[in-house]
Motif scaffolding. Structure first.
Motif, PDB file in Angstrom:
ATOM      1  N   PHE A 147     -64.918  18.374   3.315  1.00  0.00           N
ATOM      2  CA  PHE A 147     -63.687  17.579   3.392  1.00  0.00           C
ATOM      3  C   PHE A 147     -63.451  16.823   2.085  1.00  0.00           C
ATOM      4  O   PHE A 147     -62.336  16.807   1.549  1.00  0.00           O
ATOM      5  N   TYR A 148     -64.498  16.199   1.574  1.00  0.00           N
ATOM      6  CA  TYR A 148     -64.401  15.414   0.344  1.00  0.00           C
ATOM      7  C   TYR A 148     -64.078  16.324  -0.848  1.00  0.00           C
ATOM      8  O   TYR A 148     -63.246  16.015  -1.705  1.00  0.00           O
ATOM      9  N   LEU A 149     -64.747  17.480  -0.882  1.00  0.00           N
ATOM     10  CA  LEU A 149     -64.614  18.413  -2.001  1.00  0.00           C
ATOM     11  C   LEU A 149     -63.194  18.945  -2.122  1.00  0.00           C
ATOM     12  O   LEU A 149     -62.619  19.012  -3.219  1.00  0.00           O
ATOM     13  N   LEU A 150     -62.594  19.315  -0.982  1.00  0.00           N
ATOM     14  CA  LEU A 150     -61.229  19.864  -1.010  1.00  0.00           C
ATOM     15  C   LEU A 150     -60.231  18.841  -1.540  1.00  0.00           C
ATOM     16  O   LEU A 150     -59.350  19.182  -2.331  1.00  0.00           O
ATOM     17  N   ALA A 151     -60.387  17.587  -1.103  1.00  0.00           N
ATOM     18  CA  ALA A 151     -59.472  16.548  -1.572  1.00  0.00           C
ATOM     19  C   ALA A 151     -59.599  16.343  -3.081  1.00  0.00           C
ATOM     20  O   ALA A 151     -58.595  16.210  -3.796  1.00  0.00           O
ATOM     21  N   GLN A 152     -60.835  16.338  -3.584  1.00  0.00           N
ATOM     22  CA  GLN A 152     -61.042  16.132  -5.010  1.00  0.00           C
ATOM     23  C   GLN A 152     -60.528  17.314  -5.828  1.00  0.00           C
ATOM     24  O   GLN A 152     -59.933  17.141  -6.896  1.00  0.00           O
ATOM     25  N   MET A 153     -60.756  18.542  -5.352  1.00  0.00           N
ATOM     26  CA  MET A 153     -60.298  19.734  -6.079  1.00  0.00           C
ATOM     27  C   MET A 153     -58.770  19.780  -6.133  1.00  0.00           C
ATOM     28  O   MET A 153     -58.182  20.142  -7.152  1.00  0.00           O
ATOM     29  N   ALA A 154     -58.130  19.428  -5.028  1.00  0.00           N
ATOM     30  CA  ALA A 154     -56.670  19.407  -5.012  1.00  0.00           C
ATOM     31  C   ALA A 154     -56.146  18.388  -6.008  1.00  0.00           C
ATOM     32  O   ALA A 154     -55.190  18.641  -6.759  1.00  0.00           O
ATOM     33  N   LEU A 261     -59.433   2.558  10.505  1.00  0.00           N
ATOM     34  CA  LEU A 261     -59.785   2.993   9.150  1.00  0.00           C
ATOM     35  C   LEU A 261     -60.877   2.104   8.556  1.00  0.00           C
ATOM     36  O   LEU A 261     -61.839   2.596   7.950  1.00  0.00           O
ATOM     37  N   ALA A 262     -60.750   0.780   8.748  1.00  0.00           N
ATOM     38  CA  ALA A 262     -61.721  -0.152   8.174  1.00  0.00           C
ATOM     39  C   ALA A 262     -63.116   0.084   8.739  1.00  0.00           C
ATOM     40  O   ALA A 262     -64.111   0.062   8.004  1.00  0.00           O
ATOM     41  N   ILE A 263     -63.205   0.334  10.048  1.00  0.00           N
ATOM     42  CA  ILE A 263     -64.509   0.597  10.666  1.00  0.00           C
ATOM     43  C   ILE A 263     -65.127   1.850  10.052  1.00  0.00           C
ATOM     44  O   ILE A 263     -66.320   1.886   9.742  1.00  0.00           O
ATOM     45  N   ALA A 264     -64.303   2.887   9.877  1.00  0.00           N
ATOM     46  CA  ALA A 264     -64.811   4.137   9.295  1.00  0.00           C
ATOM     47  C   ALA A 264     -65.273   3.931   7.861  1.00  0.00           C
ATOM     48  O   ALA A 264     -66.316   4.460   7.446  1.00  0.00           O
ATOM     49  N   LEU A 265     -64.529   3.146   7.071  1.00  0.00           N
ATOM     50  CA  LEU A 265     -64.912   2.906   5.674  1.00  0.00           C
ATOM     51  C   LEU A 265     -66.197   2.092   5.578  1.00  0.00           C
ATOM     52  O   LEU A 265     -67.098   2.409   4.805  1.00  0.00           O
ATOM     53  N   VAL A 266     -66.275   1.025   6.381  1.00  0.00           N
ATOM     54  CA  VAL A 266     -67.425   0.114   6.294  1.00  0.00           C
ATOM     55  C   VAL A 266     -68.701   0.805   6.772  1.00  0.00           C
ATOM     56  O   VAL A 266     -69.763   0.660   6.166  1.00  0.00           O
ATOM     57  N   LEU A 267     -68.611   1.570   7.863  1.00  0.00           N
ATOM     58  CA  LEU A 267     -69.806   2.202   8.420  1.00  0.00           C
ATOM     59  C   LEU A 267     -70.072   3.581   7.821  1.00  0.00           C
ATOM     60  O   LEU A 267     -71.210   4.053   7.818  1.00  0.00           O
ATOM     61  N   GLY A 268     -69.029   4.219   7.293  1.00  0.00           N
ATOM     62  CA  GLY A 268     -69.193   5.585   6.799  1.00  0.00           C
ATOM     63  C   GLY A 268     -70.007   5.689   5.526  1.00  0.00           C
ATOM     64  O   GLY A 268     -70.737   6.662   5.326  1.00  0.00           O
ATOM     65  N   THR A 269     -69.919   4.685   4.660  1.00  0.00           N
ATOM     66  CA  THR A 269     -70.629   4.738   3.381  1.00  0.00           C
ATOM     67  C   THR A 269     -72.127   4.946   3.571  1.00  0.00           C
ATOM     68  O   THR A 269     -72.761   5.724   2.858  1.00  0.00           O
ATOM     69  N   VAL A 422     -60.338  12.611   2.807  1.00  0.00           N
ATOM     70  CA  VAL A 422     -61.352  11.636   2.410  1.00  0.00           C
ATOM     71  C   VAL A 422     -61.619  10.664   3.557  1.00  0.00           C
ATOM     72  O   VAL A 422     -62.771  10.337   3.867  1.00  0.00           O
ATOM     73  N   ALA A 423     -60.544  10.193   4.224  1.00  0.00           N
ATOM     74  CA  ALA A 423     -60.726   9.312   5.379  1.00  0.00           C
ATOM     75  C   ALA A 423     -61.495  10.035   6.483  1.00  0.00           C
ATOM     76  O   ALA A 423     -62.334   9.433   7.163  1.00  0.00           O
ATOM     77  N   LEU A 424     -61.240  11.334   6.655  1.00  0.00           N
ATOM     78  CA  LEU A 424     -61.965  12.111   7.659  1.00  0.00           C
ATOM     79  C   LEU A 424     -63.438  12.232   7.288  1.00  0.00           C
ATOM     80  O   LEU A 424     -64.320  12.168   8.155  1.00  0.00           O
ATOM     81  N   ALA A 425     -63.734  12.396   5.989  1.00  0.00           N
ATOM     82  CA  ALA A 425     -65.131  12.478   5.548  1.00  0.00           C
ATOM     83  C   ALA A 425     -65.874  11.195   5.912  1.00  0.00           C
ATOM     84  O   ALA A 425     -67.013  11.232   6.400  1.00  0.00           O
ATOM     85  N   PHE A 426     -65.248  10.039   5.692  1.00  0.00           N
ATOM     86  CA  PHE A 426     -65.876   8.771   6.054  1.00  0.00           C
ATOM     87  C   PHE A 426     -66.044   8.659   7.569  1.00  0.00           C
ATOM     88  O   PHE A 426     -67.062   8.156   8.059  1.00  0.00           O
TER      89      PHE A 426
END
Length: 540
Positions: A147-154, A261-269, A422-426
């Protein structure tokens, strides 16, 4: 979170672009980093060399590399643009990303370094049944990386297209191919050591460039933050104009969307596999702690700079011009660079943004390759019976396969709305990885069935909820524009998928299943808390 897609498609018709200057800066960066990667590759013989850079980096060096890995294009371009347009609500991204590091530092970093060897699955399978746990952990790792890779390549296609003055679909596809080939060379030749040095160089460039632009913006405003904010309010198109200084512009209508979104960002890292893998490149647990402390300082300073850059873009460029450019909000930072320093600064900032993508992509690629070669091939398929150089050979072949898939995928998603990836990756990292990591490290009754249910269930919940959300259905910005109706009302699944991951981990453990090895459980406790015996794990 708008990642980099189309990030600096700043209209060539409306800004002064200098492709020769841009490509010169870009080529200089590639030449320097390739030289560094080739020098770093001399000792890539064992798995520890290739996956963990021979555990030779100091805490400060690894801290710079972590910040280089973590500060993606979303951090630089997306957050700057979000602050320029939505003010306070845009800055909430910075707060979420930074707070996330406290979770990683306090709960995960040292224990992961003490217990593991090369990958996240080493920790998760330590005291449980190896086969199913390693396979589940490898699948969630590959999903997050994809998921992260596709967003960065695009995003790379859009960015380098601007650098080279290429705007047609074929030209962008060629650019994505070139980026993918560079990524393969970096990881194939340099391994983790080469990738780490690319990330360190990128961190210096990104933070240095942000500092220069921040000082420049403050100088224009008499080094007064109050004057800067007044200028941003004067240029604002909101009603009332000072709305950009308070909450509510972006998330006022649906605060639950921000909470999710905030929960995913804070806990996803703390569950991002390419970030976790960085903890294995240092020789001791003390250096692992130092590296995270350095990363927090560097990332924290950078996110404070985005506040000035965002409001500076609002003041000097103006929200209307930013939104009118083809890159939309993601064009704020390049347009600010153009307003401050003309084509040269635009070229430099664009090259820095490209360095950002390349460093993140390299980190993702080596993580995915290590997960397949170490977890699936060596430990699941071969049951640990591989020759000393067998794993590294498979990892290098996997890098090529992942690189080709990334190029094909990056070309395929050109022109699509893929900012949600990227949000999905987190969300996947927080829903599938983090529950299993915390249970493995802290809960003695955790069982194999709980680990497998948690990882597969968290992954499935995050992906299904995203597919049923407005990201895909029913709105003008959906993947399928104005088609159907979203069943799940929020753009991010974290608020539901994360509790599902934790619940399934608990349920699978209490209903029974394979019991843990008590000897290994005791060893894991001692090793994770004291570091005693950790070096044995790095050498066998």
């Amino acid at each position: 979170m708008n990642d980099m897609f189309g990030a600096v498609h700043t209209a060539v018709e409306t800004v002064e672009n200098n492709p020769v200057l841009n490509i010169s800066i870009f080529a200089a960066f590639v030449a320097v980093t390739l030289f560094i990667v080739i020098r770093a590759s001399r000792n890539n013989k064992t798995a520890a060399d290739y996956y963990a850079a021979g555990r030779s980096f100091t805490g400060p060096q690894n801290g710079f590399a972590i910040s280089g890995d973590y500060l993606s294009a979303a951090s630089f371009l997306g957050i700057t643009g979000a602050i320029a347009i939505n003010g306070y609500d845009g800055f909430l991204y910075s707060i979420g990303f930074l707070v996330a590091w406290l979770v990683a530092l306090l709960l995960v970093a040292e224990l992961m370094r003490n217990t593991g060897k090369f990958t996240m699955a080493d920790v998760l399978s330590f005291r449980l049944k190896q086969g199913p746990v390693r396979m589940a952990a490898a699948i969630t790792t590959l999903a997050v990386c994809l998921f992260y890779l596709l967003a960065q390549m695009a995003g790379a296609g859009g960015l380098v297209s601007l650098l080279l003055g290429v705007n047609d679909k074929l030209g962008q596809s060629i650019v994505v191919g070139v980026v993918g080939i560079l990524m393969i060379i970096y990881v194939l030749v340099g391994g983790m050591k080469g990738t780490t040095w690319v990330q360190i160089v990128k961190a210096f460039l990104l933070i240095g460039g942000a500092i220069v632009m921040t000082v420049w913006v403050l100088a224009i405003n008499g080094f007064s933050l109050n004057t800067l904010l007044e200028s941003a309010v004067a240029a604002s198109v909101t009603d009332p104009q000072d709305a950009i200084l308070g909450p509510g512009l972006q998330y006022g209508k649906n605060p639950w969307d921000f909470i999710s979104l905030a929960i995913a960002l804070v806990l996803g890292t703390a569950g991002l596999p390419h970030v976790l893998m960085r903890f294995y490149t240092v020789p001791t647990a003390k250096e692992a702690r130092r590296s995270v402390v350095w990363a927090i300082w560097l990332i924290g300073i950078f996110y404070l700079l985005t506040l000035v850059l965002g409001y500076g873009a609002a003041s000097l460029v103006g929200p209307e011009k930013i939104l009118a450019s083809p890159g939309g909000v993601n064009s704020a930072a390049p347009l600010l660079a153009l307003a401050l320093g003309g084509p040269f600064l635009l070229g430099f900032i664009s090259a820095v943004a490209f360095a950002t993508i390349l460093a993140v992509v390299a980190g993702l690629t080596i993580t995915a390759a290590a997960s397949f070669a170490h977890d699936i091939y060596a430990n699941v398929m071969k049951k640990g019976n591989v020759p000393p150089d067998g794993e590294v050979k498979v990892a290098r072949r996997t890098v090529i396969v992942i690189g080709v898939l990334a190029i094909i995928g990056g070309i395929g998603v050109q022109g699509q709305n893929i900012a949600f990836l990227v949000a999905l990756a987190f969300a996947v990292a927080a829903s599938a990885n983090l529950p299993t990591i915390l249970y493995s490290l802290y809960w003695r009754r955790f069982r194999t069935r709980g680990a497998v249910w948690s990882m597969y269930g968290g992954l499935a919940a995050a992906v299904i909820l995203i597919f049923l959300s407005p990201v895909f259905w029913g709105t003008e910005t959906s993947v399928f524009k104005n088609v159907g109706v979203a069943i799940w009302p929020l753009n991010n699944p974290g608020i539901l998928s994360i509790p599902i991951g934790f619940f399934l981990g608990w349920l699978g453990s209490v209903v029974g299943g394979t019991h843990e090895n008590k000897t290994l459980a005791a060893e894991m406790d001692v090793r994770s808390l004291s570091g005693y015996g950790a070096e044995k794990a790095t050498n066998h």
